[in-house]
Structures are given as structure tokens and as C-alpha cells.
Design a protein around this motif. Structure first.
Motif, PDB file in Angstrom:
ATOM      1  N   GLY A 160       4.280   8.974   2.166  1.00  0.00           N
ATOM      2  CA  GLY A 160       4.750  10.145   2.889  1.00  0.00           C
ATOM      3  C   GLY A 160       5.192  11.326   2.053  1.00  0.00           C
ATOM      4  N   THR A 161       5.713  11.083   0.847  1.00  0.00           N
ATOM      5  CA  THR A 161       6.173  12.216   0.035  1.00  0.00           C
ATOM      6  C   THR A 161       5.038  13.185  -0.265  1.00  0.00           C
ATOM      7  OG1 THR A 161       7.935  10.892  -0.975  1.00  0.00           O
ATOM      8  CG2 THR A 161       7.252  12.883  -2.142  1.00  0.00           C
ATOM      9  N   ASN A 162       3.855  12.658  -0.531  1.00  0.00           N
ATOM     10  CA  ASN A 162       2.719  13.542  -0.808  1.00  0.00           C
ATOM     11  C   ASN A 162       2.229  14.264   0.445  1.00  0.00           C
ATOM     12  OD1 ASN A 162       2.382  13.099  -3.670  1.00  0.00           O
ATOM     13  ND2 ASN A 162       1.690  11.044  -3.160  1.00  0.00           N
ATOM     14  N   ASP A 163       2.577  13.750   1.630  1.00  0.00           N
ATOM     15  CA  ASP A 163       2.303  14.504   2.850  1.00  0.00           C
ATOM     16  C   ASP A 163       3.087  15.802   2.834  1.00  0.00           C
ATOM     17  OD1 ASP A 163       0.978  12.174   3.458  1.00  0.00           O
ATOM     18  OD2 ASP A 163       2.011  11.808   5.355  1.00  0.00           O
ATOM     19  N   VAL A 164       4.360  15.697   2.445  1.00  0.00           N
ATOM     20  CA  VAL A 164       5.221  16.885   2.378  1.00  0.00           C
ATOM     21  C   VAL A 164       4.698  17.852   1.319  1.00  0.00           C
ATOM     22  CG1 VAL A 164       7.560  17.708   1.957  1.00  0.00           C
ATOM     23  CG2 VAL A 164       7.208  15.520   3.119  1.00  0.00           C
ATOM     24  N   LEU A 165       4.380  17.340   0.147  1.00  0.00           N
ATOM     25  CA  LEU A 165       3.932  18.192  -0.956  1.00  0.00           C
ATOM     26  C   LEU A 165       2.606  18.877  -0.659  1.00  0.00           C
ATOM     27  CD1 LEU A 165       4.822  15.841  -3.955  1.00  0.00           C
ATOM     28  CD2 LEU A 165       6.045  17.907  -3.238  1.00  0.00           C
ATOM     29  N   SER A 166       1.751  18.223   0.122  1.00  0.00           N
ATOM     30  CA  SER A 166       0.430  18.791   0.413  1.00  0.00           C
ATOM     31  C   SER A 166       0.436  19.718   1.623  1.00  0.00           C
ATOM     32  CB  SER A 166      -0.579  17.663   0.646  1.00  0.00           C
ATOM     33  OG  SER A 166      -0.269  16.941   1.836  1.00  0.00           O
ATOM     34  N   GLY A 167       1.568  19.792   2.347  1.00  0.00           N
ATOM     35  CA  GLY A 167       1.643  20.667   3.503  1.00  0.00           C
ATOM     36  C   GLY A 167       1.103  20.056   4.775  1.00  0.00           C
ATOM     37  N   MET A 168       0.929  18.745   4.812  1.00  0.00           N
ATOM     38  CA  MET A 168       0.469  18.079   6.032  1.00  0.00           C
ATOM     39  C   MET A 168       1.492  18.284   7.142  1.00  0.00           C
ATOM     40  SD  MET A 168      -0.493  14.047   6.585  1.00  0.00           S
ATOM     41  CE  MET A 168      -1.740  14.094   5.295  1.00  0.00           C
ATOM     42  N   VAL A 195       0.844  -1.192   0.000  1.00  0.00           N
ATOM     43  CA  VAL A 195       0.000   0.000   0.000  1.00  0.00           C
ATOM     44  C   VAL A 195       0.880   1.244   0.000  1.00  0.00           C
ATOM     45  CG1 VAL A 195      -1.788   1.286   1.230  1.00  0.00           C
ATOM     46  CG2 VAL A 195      -1.850  -1.215   1.219  1.00  0.00           C
ATOM     47  N   GLY A 196       0.554   2.189  -0.860  1.00  0.00           N
ATOM     48  CA  GLY A 196       1.321   3.427  -0.927  1.00  0.00           C
ATOM     49  C   GLY A 196       0.825   4.314  -2.047  1.00  0.00           C
ATOM     50  N   ALA A 197       1.743   5.095  -2.608  1.00  0.00           N
ATOM     51  CA  ALA A 197       1.388   6.054  -3.658  1.00  0.00           C
ATOM     52  C   ALA A 197       2.069   5.669  -4.968  1.00  0.00           C
ATOM     53  CB  ALA A 197       1.768   7.471  -3.203  1.00  0.00           C
ATOM     54  N   SER A 198       2.502   6.661  -5.744  1.00  0.00           N
ATOM     55  CA  SER A 198       3.015   6.398  -7.095  1.00  0.00           C
ATOM     56  C   SER A 198       4.296   5.578  -7.101  1.00  0.00           C
ATOM     57  CB  SER A 198       3.244   7.719  -7.831  1.00  0.00           C
ATOM     58  OG  SER A 198       4.128   8.560  -7.106  1.00  0.00           O
ATOM     59  N   MET A 199       5.167   5.764  -6.101  1.00  0.00           N
ATOM     60  CA  MET A 199       6.399   4.983  -6.061  1.00  0.00           C
ATOM     61  C   MET A 199       6.092   3.517  -5.805  1.00  0.00           C
ATOM     62  SD  MET A 199       8.957   7.048  -6.677  1.00  0.00           S
ATOM     63  CE  MET A 199      10.443   6.401  -5.958  1.00  0.00           C
ATOM     64  N   THR A 200       5.088   3.246  -4.993  1.00  0.00           N
ATOM     65  CA  THR A 200       4.667   1.867  -4.763  1.00  0.00           C
ATOM     66  C   THR A 200       4.059   1.286  -6.030  1.00  0.00           C
ATOM     67  OG1 THR A 200       4.250   2.332  -2.423  1.00  0.00           O
ATOM     68  CG2 THR A 200       3.183   0.376  -3.363  1.00  0.00           C
ATOM     69  N   ALA A 201       3.294   2.103  -6.751  1.00  0.00           N
ATOM     70  CA  ALA A 201       2.671   1.646  -7.998  1.00  0.00           C
ATOM     71  C   ALA A 201       3.691   1.418  -9.101  1.00  0.00           C
ATOM     72  CB  ALA A 201       1.622   2.665  -8.456  1.00  0.00           C
ATOM     73  N   GLY A 202       4.910   1.944  -8.930  1.00  0.00           N
ATOM     74  CA  GLY A 202       5.949   1.780  -9.949  1.00  0.00           C
ATOM     75  C   GLY A 202       5.795   2.717 -11.120  1.00  0.00           C
ATOM     76  N   TYR A 203       5.187   3.872 -10.875  1.00  0.00           N
ATOM     77  CA  TYR A 203       4.970   4.838 -11.953  1.00  0.00           C
ATOM     78  C   TYR A 203       6.309   5.265 -12.567  1.00  0.00           C
ATOM     79  CZ  TYR A 203       3.809   9.175 -14.332  1.00  0.00           C
ATOM     80  OH  TYR A 203       3.690  10.166 -15.273  1.00  0.00           O
ATOM     81  N   ASN A 238      -1.569   9.632  -3.365  1.00  0.00           N
ATOM     82  CA  ASN A 238      -2.051   9.329  -2.018  1.00  0.00           C
ATOM     83  C   ASN A 238      -1.154   9.922  -0.939  1.00  0.00           C
ATOM     84  OD1 ASN A 238      -3.780   6.118  -1.578  1.00  0.00           O
ATOM     85  ND2 ASN A 238      -4.436   7.996  -2.566  1.00  0.00           N
ATOM     86  N   THR A 239      -1.794  10.454   0.091  1.00  0.00           N
ATOM     87  CA  THR A 239      -1.112  10.864   1.312  1.00  0.00           C
ATOM     88  C   THR A 239      -1.329   9.777   2.361  1.00  0.00           C
ATOM     89  OG1 THR A 239      -3.046  11.969   2.246  1.00  0.00           O
ATOM     90  CG2 THR A 239      -1.616  13.287   0.801  1.00  0.00           C
TER      91      THR A 239
END
Length: 283
Positions: free
Chosen positions: A167-175, A96-104, A137-138
Motif C-alpha cells: 500500500g505505501t507505493n500506492d500512496v507514492l504513485s498517486g493511486m 506477498v508485498g513490496a520492499s518492507m515485506t522483502a525486508g529491504y 510493488n503497488t
């Protein structure tokens, strides 16, 4: 669980490695099998809030992770133990994760997940793997969806495994830092309390120095959350931050954010060589 030395405060003093995984020197440009051994963290002292938040650069589209805590990590009291059956093991493994997990961005379509799964074949393991990476995904998105999406895929499996990387999208979204680490803690606690084995893959560096500063801070926070729970955390940031092939792969990618075959191969190497077989109880 082995003791871990807390990283010294300040940016100029050299820091001790964090998380689980080898600490590579800055001149290291190729991963080898004689890397230093794994190390795990013990519960660290309570976080101390800094004197004030760090303001975001005026031109930055997203503010840095706020350092002032808004909530404490939940007190970890596991109510279930994870067990490994004898003989042939029927394992359901969900990533489970975001684009890096998906292998984009990987032209081979494997990403690090596909490469890790390909190297996790064993005569005692009947493995069913699912990649649930979702671009953008965050950690908040993962909190909201992981249970509903993972449990149907574990149905009928006698051994449930969760591999988490976000987690990277947490940083990008300002969480805020506190919210991000709390989200991770909640997923880890819910999963372990349900008897699910969890493995966490850390964040990777980018070509942006300012963004990397914030990613590294979150990587340290994630390592601490995992250390408090005795959960394996693989440090991907430090080994790759000065790795020429990783940086070249990012620079050559269309969006300069996601790696290609070489970069995903490096992440897979780090995962496979830093506690993966121990976590799966494979000899």
C-alpha cells in the motif's frame, strides 16, 4: 466477529483505534506482553464521498490519494470455507508485498517476515514459507502477480496461507483511494473464495508528516476492507507513529525510509502479538 466503532470524521477529534491490534498511547515507547486485547471490525456503513478532493502540495512529487470513490468494493460472498486438518498440518505460507515485506534494509536479511517465521515453529505445524516481496510493488502489481506466483508454491500443501502487506507505493504513485482498496478487496475475495486463509499486515509510518497523513488514511481504508470480510488486519501505523525506536531506526537508515533490525523486529512483534496464533489455530 466483534463490533468496531467507526473512526469519527475530522482530524482534530480523537479517533478510535481501527483494525486488529492494540491501540498504544502516544507515550508508549516499548512493546510489552500486557498489551490490550485484539478487536475485530464489523461491516461499516457505506463510505460517503467528501465534498471535494484534497489538492496535492505544489512541490510534492506524488499527489495524495484521491478521496472520491470510482468503484465500490465487491460484495463479499465467500464460496469456500477454510478448514484446518487434525494432526500434523502441512502448511504452505506465502508472504506477498513490496520492499518492507522483502525486508529491504535489514543487515541481518531477516526482515519482519523472517522473524515471524522463526517464531512460528510448532510440533503440529509442518511449515513451508515463501517471501514474495518485490520492491516498488503497488497493490495493482500484487493483483496481477499473486495468483501466478503463489499457487505453484502451494502445490502439494494441504493448507494454504497468504500473508499480504502492500500500500505505501500506492500512496507514492498517486493511486486513488478507491482503486487501492478495490485492489485489496479483489485479492482477499479471490483468495478466500479459493479456500485460502488470509492475514493482512498494515502500513507503517515514515518520517514525512504529509506522507504519513495519506498513509494513515489508506491504513484506515484497508482496515475497513478487512473488517467487512472478517479478515485479521494488524494495525502497524498507530503503534509505530509515536514509537521512538521506530523513528530513530528510520532516521539512521541509509534511505530514511526502511528500518533496520530494530524496526523490523517491532513489526514482527506486532504481527505475532495481534492474532497470529489465533489465525493459525495454534495454542
Amino acid at each position: 466477529m466483534r463490533d468496531r466503532t467507526n473512526p469519527p470524521q475530522g482530524t482534530e477529534a480523537p479517533r478510535e483505534p481501527y483494525g486488529v491490534g492494540p491501540a498504544y498511547p502516544s507515550s508508549h515507547t516499548q512493546f510489552t506482553d500486557d498489551a490490550p486485547g485484539r478487536y475485530a471490525g464489523s461491516p461499516a456503513p457505506e463510505d460517503t464521498a467528501p465534498s471535494g478532493p484534497t489538492p496535492a502540495p505544489p512541490a510534492s512529487p506524488a499527489p495524495p490519494l484521491a478521496q472520491a470513490p470510482v468503484a465500490e468494493d465487491p460484495y463479499y460472498t465467500p464460496s469456500a470455507e477454510f478448514t484446518v486438518a487434525e494432526g500434523l498440518r502441512d502448511v504452505g505460507m506465502v508472504f506477498v508485498g513490496a520492499s518492507m515485506t522483502a525486508g529491504y534494509g535489514d543487515p541481518k536479511g531477516l526482515g519482519w517476515v523472517g522473524r515471524v517465521v522463526a517464531r512460528t515453529q510448532h510440533p503440529d505445524l509442518d511449515l513451508t514459507a515463501y517471501n514474495l516481496g518485490v520492491r516498488g510493488n503497488t497493490s495493482g502489481d500484487v493483483v496481477a502477480r499473486w495468483g501466478a506466483e503463489c499457487h505453484p508454491r502451494w502445490k502439494g500443501r494441504t493448507e494454504r496461507r497468504l500473508v499480504l502487506s502492500v500500500g505505501t507505493n500506492d500512496v507514492l504513485s498517486g493511486m486513488t483511494m478507491a482503486r487501492s482498496r478495490l485492489n485489496l478487496a479483489n485479492v482477499l475475495d479471490e483468495a478466500t473464495n479459493a479456500g485460502i486463509g488470509v492475514f493482512v499486515v498494515g502500513l507503517t509510518p515514515t518520517l514525512d508528516d504529509d506522507l504519513n497523513r495519506r498513509i494513515e488514511a489508506l491504513a484506515e481504508a484497508q482496515a475497513d476492507v478487512c473488517a467487512r470480510r472478517g479478515i485479521t488486519y494488524v494495525d502497524c501505523y498507530r503503534p509505530l507513529a509515536t514509537h521512538d525506536q521506530w523513528m530513530a531506526d528510520l532516521a539512521a537508515s541509509p534511505d530514511r525510509s526502511h528500518p533496520g533490525q530494530a524496526g523490523y523486529g517491532l513489526i514482527a512483534w506486532l504481527v505475532l502479538h495481534n492474532g497470529w496464533n489465533d489465525w493459525l489455530s495454534l495454542s
